[in-house]
Design a protein around this motif. Sequence first.
Motif, short mmCIF file in Angstrom:
data_model
loop_
_atom_site.label_atom_id
_atom_site.label_comp_id
_atom_site.label_asym_id
_atom_site.label_seq_id
_atom_site.Cartn_x
_atom_site.Cartn_y
_atom_site.Cartn_z
N THR A 11 0.85 -1.19 0.00
CA THR A 11 0.00 0.00 0.00
C THR A 11 0.89 1.24 0.00
OG1 THR A 11 -0.15 0.05 2.41
CG2 THR A 11 -1.87 -1.15 1.26
N VAL A 50 -0.65 -2.13 -10.86
CA VAL A 50 -2.04 -1.92 -10.46
C VAL A 50 -2.12 -0.77 -9.47
CG1 VAL A 50 -3.76 -2.91 -8.87
CG2 VAL A 50 -2.97 -4.22 -10.84
N TYR A 67 -5.14 0.50 -7.06
CA TYR A 67 -6.52 0.24 -6.58
C TYR A 67 -6.71 1.10 -5.34
CZ TYR A 67 -10.61 -2.35 -4.86
OH TYR A 67 -11.86 -2.71 -4.42
N THR A 81 -8.23 2.63 -2.05
CA THR A 81 -9.05 2.17 -0.93
C THR A 81 -9.46 3.32 -0.01
OG1 THR A 81 -7.05 1.62 0.29
CG2 THR A 81 -8.12 -0.17 -0.92
N PRO A 128 -12.35 5.41 -3.89
CA PRO A 128 -12.29 4.04 -3.37
C PRO A 128 -13.08 3.01 -4.20
CG PRO A 128 -12.34 5.54 -1.55
CD PRO A 128 -12.55 6.38 -2.79
N GLY A 129 -12.38 1.93 -4.51
CA GLY A 129 -12.95 0.87 -5.33
C GLY A 129 -12.60 1.00 -6.80
N ASP A 130 -12.07 2.16 -7.20
CA ASP A 130 -11.68 2.35 -8.60
C ASP A 130 -10.29 1.77 -8.83
OD1 ASP A 130 -14.06 3.74 -8.97
OD2 ASP A 130 -13.10 5.71 -9.05
N PHE A 131 -10.04 1.41 -10.09
CA PHE A 131 -8.87 0.63 -10.47
C PHE A 131 -8.18 1.26 -11.67
CE2 PHE A 131 -7.10 -2.68 -13.20
CZ PHE A 131 -6.41 -3.50 -12.32
N GLY A 132 -6.87 1.28 -11.67
CA GLY A 132 -6.10 1.70 -12.83
C GLY A 132 -5.03 0.68 -13.14
N PHE A 133 -4.78 0.48 -14.43
CA PHE A 133 -3.77 -0.50 -14.85
C PHE A 133 -2.77 0.15 -15.78
CE2 PHE A 133 -2.03 -3.99 -17.35
CZ PHE A 133 -1.69 -4.89 -16.34
N GLN A 161 -5.17 6.29 0.18
CA GLN A 161 -4.41 5.04 0.17
C GLN A 161 -4.65 4.31 -1.14
OE1 GLN A 161 -5.52 1.33 2.28
NE2 GLN A 161 -3.55 1.45 3.28
N VAL A 168 -3.74 0.58 -3.01
CA VAL A 168 -3.17 -0.77 -3.01
C VAL A 168 -2.44 -0.95 -4.33
CG1 VAL A 168 -3.76 -3.22 -3.23
CG2 VAL A 168 -4.84 -1.81 -1.45
N VAL A 211 0.09 -3.48 -6.89
CA VAL A 211 0.80 -4.69 -7.28
C VAL A 211 1.69 -4.25 -8.44
CG1 VAL A 211 0.64 -7.07 -8.11
CG2 VAL A 211 -1.19 -6.13 -6.69
#
Lengths: 185, 185
Positions: free
Chosen positions: A57, A77, A79, A81, A103-108, A125, A127, A129
Motif C-alpha cells: 500500500t 495496479v 486500486y 481504498t 475508493p474501489g476504482d482501479f487503474g492498470f 491510500q 493498493v 501490485v
Amino acid sequence: MTIEYATAHRRASHIPAEAGTPYFIEKGDGDRAHLFGDLITIYAGGEQTENAFNFFTVEGPKGNLIPAHVHADTYEVFYVTAGAVRLFVEDLHGNQQEKLLTPGDFGFVPKNCPHAYRMERHHSQVVGVAAGPGGTFERFFETLGAPTDQHGLPRDAFVPAPEKFATVPQQYDVRFLRDHQWKTG
Amino acid sequence: MTIEYATAHRRASHIPAEAGTPYFIEKGDGDRAHLFGDLITIYAGGEQTENAFNFFTVEGPKGNLIPAHVHADTYEVFYVTAGAVRLFVEDLHGNQQEKLLTPGDFGFVPKNCPHAYRMERHHSQVVGVAAGPGGTFERFFETLGAPTDQHGLPRDAFVPAPEKFATVPQQYDVRFLRDHQWKTG
C-alpha cells in the motif's frame, strides 16, 4: 497473536523469513518505509511468490505529486481504498489519459507506459501490485527512501540524497522521465 | 468516459482486448460472475500481465463458507476492504491457523497450503491476487459459476451443476479437500 521474524529486510518483520509459510498481517503492520511524504507498506514480495507478484500500500497526504516514470518490465495496479488519487498514463502510441480514482476504482499501467499520480485528498491510500516476467520491485521504495518502524505518515518528508537517484531507480526497473509533460488537464 | 471492449470473455468488458493498453475501471465495473452467494469481479488477469498476476474482488453475504481447498502452483492474497472474513490456513507441516480479518488486514496462502474462508459480516469484500509461476487462474469463478452483467450480489445463489465440480477445478489449479477438518476453533 503476533509473530515477528528477522528477515533480510527487517530485524522484526511480520513477513516470514521462510518462503512457503502462511501468514497474517494486521492493518499497517507490513514492512514500512518513508519516501518523500508517503508511507509505503509491503505485505508480500517476490520472495513469497517465486517472484510472481507483490502486494503493498502507498498512503500519502494531499498534493504529493509523483513525477512521470516508466517501467520496462513491470505491470502496475493502482486500486484506491481511501481518499482520491489522480492517475495519469500514456499508452504506447503517445495517447495520454488521466482519471480521478476514488475508493474501489482501479487503474492498470502496462510496462513501457509513462505514468504519474497525485494524491488529491488527505489520507489517501492506494493498493499496489507491481510485477512482471522479470520479477517484482517492492523494495524500491525503502532503498530510495528509508525503512521505518513507525506507523503513519512521515512527520517530515524524507528526501533522498541526490546521488541515490542516479543508481537506485535503475536497479528496480524505474526510469524517471524528467521532461515529461501531461496535456490531459 | 467509459470504454467497453469485446473480449474473449465478455461481449462488453472494461478490460481492453489488446494487451499493453492502459485502462481504468470504476468500482464494480470489472468482469463479473456469480458463484454460490458471491459476486466475483475481475479487474486484471493473466492476459494483461504476461501471466504474472491478476487482481479481483470477492464480495459476499455473512455466513458463506468456502470449503477447504488447495492450489498446487498458486500463491494467494486475501486483503479485506469491507466487513470481516475469517481465513483458515494450514501450513506444509499440518499446523493450522485461523484469523478474523477486518479492513486493511492481510492474509497470505502459499501454494500447497490448504485453506478456507467464511464471510462473517454482510457486505464483506476481499481483494484477491492468485498467481504463481504456472500462471493465473482468475476465470475459475465464472467457469464454475456464471458470468453476469449485474452489479451486486446474486439474488439467488448460483449452484453449479454437479458434473462441473469434476472438471472445472482441476483446470484452474483448484483441488477441493472434501474431508478436511479445521481444529483451530
